[in-house]
Design an enzyme around this catalytic site. Sequence first.
Site, mmCIF file in Angstrom:
data_model
loop_
_atom_site.group_PDB
_atom_site.id
_atom_site.type_symbol
_atom_site.label_atom_id
_atom_site.label_comp_id
_atom_site.label_asym_id
_atom_site.label_seq_id
_atom_site.Cartn_x
_atom_site.Cartn_y
_atom_site.Cartn_z
ATOM 1 C CD GLU A 195 -109.581 83.171 47.402
ATOM 2 O OE1 GLU A 195 -108.573 83.801 47.714
ATOM 3 O OE2 GLU A 195 -109.765 81.790 46.895
ATOM 4 C CD GLU A 318 -109.265 80.791 42.860
ATOM 5 O OE1 GLU A 318 -108.299 80.387 43.716
ATOM 6 O OE2 GLU A 318 -109.352 81.985 42.389
#
Length: 514
Positions: A195, A318
């Site tokens: 991220e 994810e």
Amino acid sequence: MKRKVSGLLTALAVVFVLNAQPPVQVLLDGTSTNTVISRHIYGHFSEHLGRCIYDGFWVSDSLGVPKKDRIRLDIVEALKKIKVPNLRWPGGCFADEYHWRDGIGPRGKRPYMVNTNWGGVSEDNSFGTHEFLELCELIGCEPYIAGNVGSGTVEEMAKWVEYLNSDAKSTITDLRKENGRETPWRVKYWGVGNESWGCGGNMTADYYADEYKRYATYARNYRGAPLYRIASGANSADYNWTETLMKKAGNQMWGLTLHHYTLPTGSWSKKGSATSFDEKEYFTTMKNCLFMEELVTRHSTIMDRYDPNKRVALVVDEWGIWTDVEPGTNPGFLYQQNSLRDALVAGTTLNIFNNHADRVRMANLAQTINVLQALILTKDRQMLLTPTYHVFDMFKVHMDARQLPVKFTSPLYQVGDNKIPAVNISASKDSAGLVHITLVNLDPNKKHSLRFTLPGIKWAGVSGDVLTSAQLTDINTFENTNKVRIEKFAGARRLGEELVLDLPAKSVVALELR
Ligand code: AHR
């Protein structure tokens, strides 16, 4: 009088037949088997977060459960049963604050740190590189390690890869040997940050693409250990991120990630409860879950422009449902219960991945134990398997099997003025020639009848399993670990050359054709 009653019954039967919906026609094409469903779609994720590692996989010496070192073996056995193919570690957001050298050597001498991302708790680094790789060896899965780009250095990442994968003599490989590991582990899957648009450094796509290339260059291939470099990808529908990464660095990566969580209400500030929700919120949850179909389609379309041969994998590392935490638990620990609704989220998402297996070649549910959409919940010595675990058990037949295209128009499930497809399906043929079909009915009120034509498929009989329960909110608890469980499914049969079945309301069904 008798004649009047039988006339009435006939009339009722006619009305019933006229109102009954015809079965949904499904074409399962056994003649086209070009794509393999990578087993890595069925991967999992274990972050230093809440009770996933500590008090999950890794417990205190004094806990009275079977252990190897401090690794819980009842958990290892459960994960072996569903053939977990890979495990992602150490994060998540934690990965970009993790310094691997803190997690090697004698445990008593390892430094402590504050886990600033997750509850501000103290991390003693007792679970580090050697412990994680031991865990993977016990489970029999590939490790997938996320390196630190956000707060680490190129040198730090380069040395970690050397420590893990080199068989040549160097100060760093000598250190590995001193710490008890003679031969390299040859770790394959390597995340270059996590991220990076958010907790991994708040970078722009352009800036990260340049950083990616710098870090990836020095994360070397060692003898017999080619590295599968995975770039940190888009937050949900950030298509510009995918475009930029593919344009600037697409030829230097094995995979590009995508993160997307299903929020029941659609809002991050009040996500909704894991165990108490009405049909309206259930509908919104499933609508948000089905958004994965649009996401993988649109990210894949962008990737196709730069990589028409589909060399680069889309790695959805994810995904899962993210609810409010269980009342009374640490908000930073992300502990949530797991209901039949979660099983429907899991089955639907896995069907989407199977159907996009030409591009989606790896995925990781968040997270394995006691965090978010967990497979396993623990309480001291007790553990329970969640409804989501059972879905992975039912779907494991697709791993490395050949995908079979499925064509049909789903009936709609409607709440108010809103509609979503009620049914989703995927199918595959394994190396032994067995055909497996997994089906989900999201409609909580109605069964759906299906009729399959199966060109190119030779089969004599069908058997199956079903996962359902009386209420969408049903969960397994430490008092009743088996409320939501897999049962034999008797609702499918052969009719001439066709397969016919009644798919129960709010259910996941797995069929095997022999
Ligand atoms: O899975 C929980 C967190 O969600 C991860 O640490 C992070 O990558 C994501 O935002």
